[in-house]
Enzyme design. Structure first.
Site, PDB file in Angstrom:
ATOM      1  N   SER A  32       0.814  -1.204   0.009  1.00  0.00           N
ATOM      2  CA  SER A  32       0.255   0.152   0.218  1.00  0.00           C
ATOM      3  C   SER A  32       0.829   1.272   0.102  1.00  0.00           C
ATOM      4  O   SER A  32       1.662   1.517   0.898  1.00  0.00           O
ATOM      5  CB  SER A  32      -0.796  -0.051   1.299  1.00  0.00           C
ATOM      6  OG  SER A  32      -1.794  -1.036   1.324  1.00  0.00           O
ATOM      7  N   HIS A  63      -3.486   0.939  -4.563  1.00  0.00           N
ATOM      8  CA  HIS A  63      -2.915  -0.508  -5.040  1.00  0.00           C
ATOM      9  C   HIS A  63      -3.332  -0.165  -6.550  1.00  0.00           C
ATOM     10  O   HIS A  63      -4.581  -0.346  -6.969  1.00  0.00           O
ATOM     11  CB  HIS A  63      -3.530  -1.729  -4.615  1.00  0.00           C
ATOM     12  CG  HIS A  63      -2.918  -1.971  -3.356  1.00  0.00           C
ATOM     13  ND1 HIS A  63      -1.755  -2.646  -2.995  1.00  0.00           N
ATOM     14  CD2 HIS A  63      -3.337  -1.698  -2.099  1.00  0.00           C
ATOM     15  CE1 HIS A  63      -1.845  -2.858  -1.922  1.00  0.00           C
ATOM     16  NE2 HIS A  63      -2.739  -2.234  -0.924  1.00  0.00           N
ATOM     17  N   HIS A  85      -4.862  -9.603  -2.185  1.00  0.00           N
ATOM     18  CA  HIS A  85      -5.165  -9.655  -0.966  1.00  0.00           C
ATOM     19  C   HIS A  85      -6.096 -10.836  -0.745  1.00  0.00           C
ATOM     20  O   HIS A  85      -7.267 -10.617  -1.483  1.00  0.00           O
ATOM     21  CB  HIS A  85      -5.246  -8.545  -0.031  1.00  0.00           C
ATOM     22  CG  HIS A  85      -4.446  -7.461  -0.289  1.00  0.00           C
ATOM     23  ND1 HIS A  85      -4.599  -6.420  -1.258  1.00  0.00           N
ATOM     24  CD2 HIS A  85      -3.318  -7.153   0.556  1.00  0.00           C
ATOM     25  CE1 HIS A  85      -3.683  -5.626  -1.071  1.00  0.00           C
ATOM     26  NE2 HIS A  85      -2.906  -6.025  -0.220  1.00  0.00           N
ATOM     27  N   TYR A  87      -8.280 -10.819   1.735  1.00  0.00           N
ATOM     28  CA  TYR A  87      -9.376 -10.176   2.066  1.00  0.00           C
ATOM     29  C   TYR A  87     -10.287  -9.716   1.131  1.00  0.00           C
ATOM     30  O   TYR A  87     -11.662  -9.369   0.982  1.00  0.00           O
ATOM     31  CB  TYR A  87      -8.975  -8.966   3.048  1.00  0.00           C
ATOM     32  CG  TYR A  87      -8.459  -7.851   2.627  1.00  0.00           C
ATOM     33  CD1 TYR A  87      -9.034  -7.086   1.719  1.00  0.00           C
ATOM     34  CD2 TYR A  87      -7.122  -7.915   3.164  1.00  0.00           C
ATOM     35  CE1 TYR A  87      -8.235  -6.073   1.279  1.00  0.00           C
ATOM     36  CE2 TYR A  87      -6.353  -6.598   2.655  1.00  0.00           C
ATOM     37  CZ  TYR A  87      -7.091  -5.782   1.839  1.00  0.00           C
ATOM     38  OH  TYR A  87      -6.188  -4.728   1.377  1.00  0.00           O
ATOM     39  N   GLU A  88      -9.574  -9.696  -0.301  1.00  0.00           N
ATOM     40  CA  GLU A  88     -10.474  -9.063  -1.468  1.00  0.00           C
ATOM     41  C   GLU A  88     -11.525 -10.308  -1.910  1.00  0.00           C
ATOM     42  O   GLU A  88     -12.250 -10.296  -2.904  1.00  0.00           O
ATOM     43  CB  GLU A  88      -9.676  -8.609  -2.435  1.00  0.00           C
ATOM     44  CG  GLU A  88      -8.905  -7.621  -2.212  1.00  0.00           C
ATOM     45  CD  GLU A  88      -7.817  -7.203  -3.306  1.00  0.00           C
ATOM     46  OE1 GLU A  88      -8.132  -6.710  -4.250  1.00  0.00           O
ATOM     47  OE2 GLU A  88      -6.616  -7.446  -3.362  1.00  0.00           O
ATOM     48  N   ALA A 115       2.785  -2.492   4.235  1.00  0.00           N
ATOM     49  CA  ALA A 115       2.596  -1.655   5.306  1.00  0.00           C
ATOM     50  C   ALA A 115       2.068  -2.444   6.218  1.00  0.00           C
ATOM     51  O   ALA A 115       1.429  -3.424   6.053  1.00  0.00           O
ATOM     52  CB  ALA A 115       1.581  -0.556   4.778  1.00  0.00           C
ATOM     53  N   MET A 213      -1.728  -7.636   6.394  1.00  0.00           N
ATOM     54  CA  MET A 213      -2.858  -8.313   5.949  1.00  0.00           C
ATOM     55  C   MET A 213      -2.195  -9.062   4.346  1.00  0.00           C
ATOM     56  O   MET A 213      -3.088  -9.333   3.548  1.00  0.00           O
ATOM     57  CB  MET A 213      -4.263  -7.752   5.518  1.00  0.00           C
ATOM     58  CG  MET A 213      -4.898  -7.171   6.828  1.00  0.00           C
ATOM     59  SD  MET A 213      -6.071  -5.998   6.387  1.00  0.00           S
ATOM     60  CE  MET A 213      -6.476  -5.266   8.102  1.00  0.00           C
ATOM     61  N   SER A 214      -1.028  -9.204   4.090  1.00  0.00           N
ATOM     62  CA  SER A 214      -0.207  -9.570   2.978  1.00  0.00           C
ATOM     63  C   SER A 214       0.937 -10.602   3.238  1.00  0.00           C
ATOM     64  O   SER A 214       0.850 -11.019   4.324  1.00  0.00           O
ATOM     65  CB  SER A 214      -0.097  -8.569   2.196  1.00  0.00           C
ATOM     66  OG  SER A 214       1.096  -7.622   2.782  1.00  0.00           O
ATOM     67  N   ASN A 237       1.602   2.321  11.273  1.00  0.00           N
ATOM     68  CA  ASN A 237       0.680   2.910  12.328  1.00  0.00           C
ATOM     69  C   ASN A 237       1.080   1.681  13.819  1.00  0.00           C
ATOM     70  O   ASN A 237       1.703   0.870  13.427  1.00  0.00           O
ATOM     71  CB  ASN A 237      -0.767   2.654  11.931  1.00  0.00           C
ATOM     72  CG  ASN A 237      -0.963   1.252  11.393  1.00  0.00           C
ATOM     73  OD1 ASN A 237      -0.748   0.822  10.540  1.00  0.00           O
ATOM     74  ND2 ASN A 237      -1.710   0.286  12.757  1.00  0.00           N
ATOM     75  N   HIS A 249      -7.198   3.399   7.292  1.00  0.00           N
ATOM     76  CA  HIS A 249      -6.536   3.167   5.948  1.00  0.00           C
ATOM     77  C   HIS A 249      -5.595   4.518   5.676  1.00  0.00           C
ATOM     78  O   HIS A 249      -4.662   4.530   4.954  1.00  0.00           O
ATOM     79  CB  HIS A 249      -7.275   2.693   4.929  1.00  0.00           C
ATOM     80  CG  HIS A 249      -6.552   2.226   3.602  1.00  0.00           C
ATOM     81  ND1 HIS A 249      -5.614   1.400   3.752  1.00  0.00           N
ATOM     82  CD2 HIS A 249      -6.505   2.896   2.432  1.00  0.00           C
ATOM     83  CE1 HIS A 249      -5.087   1.264   2.442  1.00  0.00           C
ATOM     84  NE2 HIS A 249      -5.745   2.121   1.638  1.00  0.00           N
TER      85      HIS A 249
HETATM   86  N1  HPA Z   1      -2.949  -4.292  10.953  1.00  0.00           N
HETATM   87  C1  HPA Z   1      -3.149  -4.869  10.024  1.00  0.00           C
HETATM   88  N2  HPA Z   1      -2.805  -4.710   8.910  1.00  0.00           N
HETATM   89  C2  HPA Z   1      -2.282  -3.545   8.482  1.00  0.00           C
HETATM   90  C3  HPA Z   1      -2.191  -2.483   9.760  1.00  0.00           C
HETATM   91  C4  HPA Z   1      -2.490  -3.079  11.108  1.00  0.00           C
HETATM   92  O1  HPA Z   1      -2.370  -2.427  12.140  1.00  0.00           O
HETATM   93  N3  HPA Z   1      -1.358  -1.522   9.331  1.00  0.00           N
HETATM   94  C5  HPA Z   1      -1.328  -1.732   7.767  1.00  0.00           C
HETATM   95  N4  HPA Z   1      -1.675  -2.937   7.482  1.00  0.00           N
END
Ligand code: HPA
Length: 274
Positions: A32, A63, A85, A87-88, A115, A213-214, A237, A249
């Protein structure tokens, strides 16, 4: 169950090789907000995912969906601007299909970036973390189903999923560029909801330093294929429950934007050493 076969991989690979003059040796998967690296590729040939046979489309903001093939820091590369991903809604074998295709067009080394949320409380948003190892909490694995022995062995070793040789080169690059590079364990989750504070406490107890998540499905497929892997997380973060604020996001995108110069320096410097 794996519905993609060697024939699908070959068809996608043939489509790509018919459009390029160089054979890429290094694959780059950009997370990302990190696709900016693609802007630095010289003599780039761009191929939209939608034109490649059997390629899925990426659906997430931040993306794009294209493959760039050209020269970066003097090496021939294939860069994925945008990734898939689970989750998609894509299965793990579709998520990692591009890695299979990379292998088929000659890639020997894969640099994966993402990320991630910082679980280690010593980290700060904006830190870059070398992935030393991962914990797969997605509940999925791209190798489920009949094994194609042409692609790799039934039970691939994962004891050095993230090459210590490549990590050494990355450390050397960061040191030469004068910044601190974290190194830690990435835990891969399915998403798309962010974690709860209780889940983050569990992950910290398990030995995880960052969560995202990847990456895990792609790396499992890469190791199965015999590709050497380097992983870099941008800590975008602090993970859930660490700071007294909700996750978004937007924050992820803002942080990756802020650290992109350092990120570009690291990846470019590293590629010239590979
Ligand atoms: N959790 C899961 N996936 C992420 C996060 C997070 O805090 N930050 C960026 N991708």
């Amino acid at each position: 169950m794996n519905l993609l076969t060697g024939a699908h991989i070959r068809e996608a690979a043939e489509y790509i090789t018919a459009r390029i003059k160089v054979q890429p040796e290094i694959g780059l998967i950009m997370g990302s907000g990190l696709g900016i690296l693609g802007d630095y590729i010289e003599n780039a040939v761009t191929i939209a995912y939608q034109d490649i046979p059997h390629f899925p489309l990426s659906t997430v903001e931040g993306h794009a969906g294209e493959l760039l093939i050209g020269t970066l820091s003097g090496r021939t590369v294939v860069l994925m601007r945008g990734r898939f991903h689970m989750y998609e809604g894509y299965g793990p074998e579709l998520t990692s299909f591009p890695v299979r295709v990379m292998k088929a067009i000659g890639v020997k080394t894969l640099v994966v970036t993402n990320a991630a949320g910082g679980i280690n409380t010593g980290y700060d948003p904006g830190d870059l973390m070398l992935i030393s190892d991962h914990i797969n909490l997605t509940g999925r694995n791209p190798l489920v189903g009949p094994n194609d022995n042409e692609l790799g062995v039934r039970f691939p070793d994962m004891s050095e999923a993230y090459s210590s040789r490549l990590r050494g080169l990355a450390r050397q690059t960061a040191e030469a560029q004068g910044f601190t590079l974290r190194e830690g364990v990435y835990v891969g989750v399915l998403g798309p909801s962010y974690e709860t504070p209780a889940e983050i406490r569990m992950m910290r107890t398990m030995g995880a330093d960052a969560v995202g998540m990847s990456t895990v499905a792609e790396v499992i497929a890469a190791r199965h294929s015999g590709i050497e892997v380097l992983g870099i997380s941008c800590i975008s973060n602090m993970a859930s429950g660490i700071l007294n604020q909700p996750l978004s996001h937007e924050e992820v995108m803002e942080t990756t934007e802020r650290v992109k110069t350092r990120f570009l320096g690291l990846v470019n410097g590293l590629i010239s050493l590979l």
